[in-house]
Design an enzyme around this catalytic site. Sequence first.
Site, PDB file in Angstrom:
ATOM      1  N   LYS A  14       0.817  -1.214   0.000  1.00  0.00           N
ATOM      2  CA  LYS A  14       0.000   0.000   0.000  1.00  0.00           C
ATOM      3  C   LYS A  14       0.850   1.263   0.000  1.00  0.00           C
ATOM      4  O   LYS A  14       0.558   2.206  -0.736  1.00  0.00           O
ATOM      5  CB  LYS A  14      -0.945   0.012   1.213  1.00  0.00           C
ATOM      6  CG  LYS A  14      -1.953  -1.105   1.215  1.00  0.00           C
ATOM      7  CD  LYS A  14      -2.896  -1.040   2.393  1.00  0.00           C
ATOM      8  CE  LYS A  14      -2.239  -1.114   3.740  1.00  0.00           C
ATOM      9  NZ  LYS A  14      -1.615  -2.401   4.061  1.00  0.00           N
ATOM     10  N   ARG A  89     -10.654   1.017   9.325  1.00  0.00           N
ATOM     11  CA  ARG A  89     -10.198  -0.298   9.789  1.00  0.00           C
ATOM     12  C   ARG A  89     -11.341  -1.196  10.241  1.00  0.00           C
ATOM     13  O   ARG A  89     -11.131  -2.373  10.491  1.00  0.00           O
ATOM     14  CB  ARG A  89      -9.216  -0.135  10.949  1.00  0.00           C
ATOM     15  CG  ARG A  89      -7.889   0.420  10.496  1.00  0.00           C
ATOM     16  CD  ARG A  89      -6.926   0.497  11.653  1.00  0.00           C
ATOM     17  NE  ARG A  89      -5.733   1.194  11.236  1.00  0.00           N
ATOM     18  CZ  ARG A  89      -4.540   0.649  11.142  1.00  0.00           C
ATOM     19  NH1 ARG A  89      -4.376  -0.607  11.470  1.00  0.00           N
ATOM     20  NH2 ARG A  89      -3.515   1.344  10.751  1.00  0.00           N
ATOM     21  N   ARG A 128      11.170  -6.234   4.997  1.00  0.00           N
ATOM     22  CA  ARG A 128      10.995  -4.815   5.341  1.00  0.00           C
ATOM     23  C   ARG A 128      11.631  -4.506   6.695  1.00  0.00           C
ATOM     24  O   ARG A 128      12.196  -3.433   6.889  1.00  0.00           O
ATOM     25  CB  ARG A 128       9.498  -4.473   5.342  1.00  0.00           C
ATOM     26  CG  ARG A 128       9.206  -3.016   5.588  1.00  0.00           C
ATOM     27  CD  ARG A 128       7.763  -2.687   5.283  1.00  0.00           C
ATOM     28  NE  ARG A 128       6.871  -3.029   6.376  1.00  0.00           N
ATOM     29  CZ  ARG A 128       5.566  -2.833   6.363  1.00  0.00           C
ATOM     30  NH1 ARG A 128       4.973  -2.341   5.294  1.00  0.00           N
ATOM     31  NH2 ARG A 128       4.819  -3.154   7.399  1.00  0.00           N
ATOM     32  N   ARG A 134      12.591  -1.765  10.691  1.00  0.00           N
ATOM     33  CA  ARG A 134      11.272  -1.735  11.318  1.00  0.00           C
ATOM     34  C   ARG A 134      11.141  -2.920  12.254  1.00  0.00           C
ATOM     35  O   ARG A 134      10.733  -4.007  11.850  1.00  0.00           O
ATOM     36  CB  ARG A 134      10.177  -1.780  10.246  1.00  0.00           C
ATOM     37  CG  ARG A 134      10.270  -0.627   9.277  1.00  0.00           C
ATOM     38  CD  ARG A 134       9.051   0.170   9.023  1.00  0.00           C
ATOM     39  NE  ARG A 134       7.763  -0.274   9.388  1.00  0.00           N
ATOM     40  CZ  ARG A 134       6.697  -0.127   8.614  1.00  0.00           C
ATOM     41  NH1 ARG A 134       6.804   0.408   7.422  1.00  0.00           N
ATOM     42  NH2 ARG A 134       5.521  -0.494   9.035  1.00  0.00           N
ATOM     43  N   ARG A 146      -0.468  -9.571  13.272  1.00  0.00           N
ATOM     44  CA  ARG A 146      -0.930  -8.475  12.417  1.00  0.00           C
ATOM     45  C   ARG A 146      -1.812  -9.009  11.289  1.00  0.00           C
ATOM     46  O   ARG A 146      -2.839  -8.415  10.964  1.00  0.00           O
ATOM     47  CB  ARG A 146       0.263  -7.696  11.858  1.00  0.00           C
ATOM     48  CG  ARG A 146       0.983  -6.900  12.948  1.00  0.00           C
ATOM     49  CD  ARG A 146       2.175  -6.166  12.429  1.00  0.00           C
ATOM     50  NE  ARG A 146       1.727  -5.067  11.585  1.00  0.00           N
ATOM     51  CZ  ARG A 146       2.516  -4.448  10.718  1.00  0.00           C
ATOM     52  NH1 ARG A 146       3.764  -4.805  10.574  1.00  0.00           N
ATOM     53  NH2 ARG A 146       2.044  -3.450   9.996  1.00  0.00           N
TER      54      ARG A 146
END
Length: 193
Positions: A14, A89, A128, A134, A146
Amino acid sequence: MINIILFGPPGAGKGTQSAKLIEKYNLTHISTGDLFRKHLKEGTELGKLAKEYMNNGNLVPDQVVIDMVDDKIKSQGKIAGIIFDGFPRTVAQAEALDKLMESINAPIKILVELVVDEEELKKRLADRAIKENRPDDAKAEIIENRIKVYKGETAAVADYYKQHNKYASVVGIGEIDQIFANICREIDKSLLV
């Protein structure tokens, strides 16, 4: 006004695609994470209210989030459109967002969901974690959670927009530019309706 929700699980791409869409369609980017940080930093009434909930370990109520989105939209002046990132969400947030956008005569045109299989998501999030430093993406159990939260709570938003004929899906695996072209095709089709 072109108002788009780019949607998908963590690691679907995204962020990468949002940047390209913002440039192509001259969109204003609205990220609820950014809005929270802004209101908390500036100590606004909405920020104080959000902080009160967060300090007690509670989720910030949908109406507070919607009020922050409303405040952001009103502060922008004349814009070509909005791309929503990380929002809505929940179905309740989607319903509230639709009411808000219709009240300013600027309805959501389309939700485009990036579809990526779970194994690819796990691989991307782990990559990532290293490439972008991160730590939230570094642990397998956090990644699993998640994805589980997305499937259990957030995925229903796509069904909501399907019911309103404002949904399209694009396979989020392959060349970035081809995925982008596919997203643009779906957006452009929605503008003809």
